[in-house]
Design a protein around this motif. Structure first.
Motif, PDB file in Angstrom:
ATOM      1  N   SER A  26      47.056  23.076  24.077  1.00  8.10           N
ATOM      2  CA  SER A  26      45.669  22.997  24.540  1.00  8.10           C
ATOM      3  C   SER A  26      44.772  23.860  23.657  1.00  8.10           C
ATOM      4  O   SER A  26      43.680  23.426  23.246  1.00  8.10           O
ATOM      5  CB  SER A  26      45.569  23.469  26.002  1.00  8.10           C
ATOM      6  OG  SER A  26      44.215  23.612  26.385  1.00  8.10           O
ATOM      7  N   SER A  74      39.713  22.570  34.661  1.00  8.07           N
ATOM      8  CA  SER A  74      40.747  21.770  33.976  1.00  8.07           C
ATOM      9  C   SER A  74      40.828  20.351  34.527  1.00  8.07           C
ATOM     10  O   SER A  74      41.235  19.420  33.821  1.00  8.07           O
ATOM     11  CB  SER A  74      42.126  22.432  34.148  1.00  8.07           C
ATOM     12  OG  SER A  74      42.166  23.694  33.524  1.00  8.07           O
ATOM     13  N   TYR A  77      39.815  17.067  32.748  1.00 11.78           N
ATOM     14  CA  TYR A  77      40.664  16.636  31.627  1.00 11.78           C
ATOM     15  C   TYR A  77      41.748  15.683  32.143  1.00 11.78           C
ATOM     16  O   TYR A  77      42.002  14.636  31.553  1.00 11.78           O
ATOM     17  CB  TYR A  77      41.347  17.829  30.965  1.00 11.78           C
ATOM     18  CG  TYR A  77      40.458  18.714  30.128  1.00 11.78           C
ATOM     19  CD1 TYR A  77      40.503  18.642  28.733  1.00 11.78           C
ATOM     20  CD2 TYR A  77      39.605  19.629  30.710  1.00 11.78           C
ATOM     21  CE1 TYR A  77      39.705  19.467  27.957  1.00 11.78           C
ATOM     22  CE2 TYR A  77      38.809  20.463  29.941  1.00 11.78           C
ATOM     23  CZ  TYR A  77      38.862  20.370  28.568  1.00 11.78           C
ATOM     24  OH  TYR A  77      38.079  21.191  27.807  1.00 11.78           O
ATOM     25  N   PHE A 163      47.835  16.782  23.839  1.00 18.44           N
ATOM     26  CA  PHE A 163      46.976  17.811  23.235  1.00 18.44           C
ATOM     27  C   PHE A 163      47.373  18.041  21.768  1.00 18.44           C
ATOM     28  O   PHE A 163      46.514  18.180  20.896  1.00 18.44           O
ATOM     29  CB  PHE A 163      47.117  19.125  24.003  1.00 18.44           C
ATOM     30  CG  PHE A 163      46.133  19.317  25.125  1.00 18.44           C
ATOM     31  CD1 PHE A 163      44.789  18.977  24.983  1.00 18.44           C
ATOM     32  CD2 PHE A 163      46.537  19.897  26.324  1.00 18.44           C
ATOM     33  CE1 PHE A 163      43.873  19.186  26.011  1.00 18.44           C
ATOM     34  CE2 PHE A 163      45.631  20.108  27.364  1.00 18.44           C
ATOM     35  CZ  PHE A 163      44.302  19.752  27.203  1.00 18.44           C
ATOM     36  N   PRO A 352      44.176  23.194  30.322  1.00 16.74           N
ATOM     37  CA  PRO A 352      42.992  22.695  29.608  1.00 16.74           C
ATOM     38  C   PRO A 352      41.865  23.722  29.545  1.00 16.74           C
ATOM     39  O   PRO A 352      41.316  23.987  28.464  1.00 16.74           O
ATOM     40  CB  PRO A 352      42.599  21.455  30.419  1.00 16.74           C
ATOM     41  CG  PRO A 352      43.895  20.967  31.004  1.00 16.74           C
ATOM     42  CD  PRO A 352      44.637  22.230  31.364  1.00 16.74           C
TER      43      PRO A 352
END
Ligand SMILES: Cc1cc2nc3c(=O)[nH]c(=O)nc-3n(C[C@H](O)[C@H](O)[C@H](O)COP(=O)(O)OP(=O)(O)OC[C@H]3O[C@@H](n4cnc5c(N)ncnc54)[C@H](O)[C@@H]3O)c2cc1C
Length: 397
Positions: A26, A74, A77, A163, A352
């Motif tokens: 991330s 987060s 995401y 990611f 995230p």
């Protein structure tokens, strides 16, 4: 620590990230998105540590609002992964129940009110509502839950790989099979890393090494209170006779959690009797002896229909854990050295936002999008561990 010169420098970057778990990946994504040159050095493969064993629960309910804020920042995401990152992260919206015994109701209500004030869709539900939401559960009168209809679970390995792929698409380099063996420091500043595959230079180095984080920090002479937490999980076959839908459930009265895995399985973990202080290199292929019996007996208490189920398989996983079971995020030790570790068995869902905030801290000098300041290392030396605003019940006991 003195600089060492074991290997010739083969590459230079703005930032070196140690570890390609979900946190390293991330962070690499967010740094690369900002145009920074990033090298991720990973001793094994993407998601080879805690991430690859994670149960993947995605929920907002925490006792500490600073953690809820990370989970909440987060969440978009996971929900909008294809647009934000690209590809798939396996997010499955099942709804989520955080269950408490009757004597936990006041704390639950206070936490839910604070979460609602952030904009999270959550409410307190009583025993009858829980039975309606999840008809397979045996619910004791007086039990209460926080219900988050938008929450669920995702695929941790897929999230880390996604990611990492997106980071590489933006210019990041991943070096697999490269174990960091030294972190040279010159003039009080880190200058890069030495690995089993050669040396890499950068003025910023981030320790995102999960259960190995204390070993990495020791390479710059920094002692951090991150030990190894070991956690077994098992898969149970769910017979057709068990009523659906089965949401994600954290069942605090029985010190366990469960979630569906596809149509016919449930993944179950226990909150108690997790091992502490082991070797991060221990093999995680097998659960502890007796786990199958313990987890089966426990889950049947909450889902009686699983008495007709089957035990399928179990394995273990290891994460770095801190004394207050919250992560350590930010600068520490020599200039340029950063910590993104100690995620304490609950750090998948926050990766995230932590990556976003750490990238801002590194590139701009401060995290703007999320507040990472509660998670600074100094809290332990100051004797100020993080404690939930409305009372504490550590999830791992
Ligand atoms: C069984 C289990 C279930 C979990 N369930 C959940 C859940 O449901 N929800 C949730 O939010 N969280 C959960 N967690 C926690 C979450 O998975 C972790 O907090 C998170 O995955 C940690 O990611 P990480 O990137 O910090 O560490 P890791 O994934 O452990 O990555 C660290 C990486 O560093 C590498 N490394 C180590 N030493 C070196 C070195 N010397 N040189 C180079 N590389 C090195 C390792 O190989 C590893 O790949 C669970 C954890 C476990 C173990």
């Amino acid at each position: 620590m003195p600089a060492t010169t074991a290997a010739a420098t083969t590459a230079t970057a703005d930032v070196i990230v140690i570890g390609a778990g979900v946190h390293g990946a991330s962070l690499a994504f967010h740094l690369a998105e900002r145009g920074a040159r990033v090298i991720v050095v990973e001793r094994s493969a993407v998601a080879a540590g805690a991430t690859g064993r994670s149960s993947g629960l995605v929920r907002m309910h925490y006792h500490l609002l600073a953690e809820t804020r990370l989970a909440w920042a987060s969440f978009p995401y996971f929900r909008d992964w294809a647009a934000r990152v690209g590809g798939e992260c396996g997010f499955t919206r099942t709804g989520f129940l955080w269950m408490e015994p009757a004597d936990g109701e006041a704390r639950l209500r206070a936490n839910v009110a604070a979460h609602r004030a952030l904009g999270i869709e959550t409410s307190v539900v009583g025993a009858d509502d829980i039975r309606r939401i999840a008809p397979a559960l045996a619910v004791v009168d007086g039990e209460v839950a926080a219900y988050e209809p938008e929450s669920g679970y995702a695929d941790p390995s897929g999230t880390a790989a996604g990611f990492m792929r997106a980071a590489r698409d933006r210019g990041a380099t991943l070096v697999r099979g490269a174990a960091v063996t030294a972190i040279p420091v010159s003039g009080g500043r880190v200058t890069g890393v030495e690995t089993t595959q050669g040396a890499y230079a950068a003025p910023v180095v981030v320790d995102a090494a999960g259960g190995w984080a204390a070993r990495i920090a020791a390479l710059v002479g920094l002692e951090i209170p991150v030990t190894v937490w070991r956690h077994d999980t098992g898969y149970v076959g769910v017979p057709a006779t068990v009523a659906r839908p089965l949401p994600v459930v954290i069942d605090n009265p029985n010190a366990q959690y469960l979630r569906p895995e596809g149509a016919g399985l449930a993944l179950v973990g226990l909150e108690d009797e997790n091992g502490l202080d082991g070797d991060p290199d221990r093999d995680t292929a097998d659960a502890e002896p007796g786990f199958a019996e313990r987890v089966t007996e426990r889950v049947i208490r909450r889902v009686p229909g699983l008495a007709d189920g089957t035990f399928q398989s179990a394995h273990s996983g290891q994460d770095g854990i801190t004394p207050d079971q919250r992560p350590i995020l930010g600068r520490a030790g020599p200039d340029g050295f950063h910590l993104d570790c100690g995620h304490s068995g609950t750090g998948f869902k926050t990766a995230p936002a932590v990556g976003l905030g750490m990238a801002e801290l590194i590139l701009d000098g401060a995290a703007r999008s999320v507040d990472l300041s509660p998670f600074r290392l100094e809290r332990f030396a100051e004797g100020r561990p993080l404690v939930g605003e409305h009372g504490e019940m550590p999830i791992w006991r």
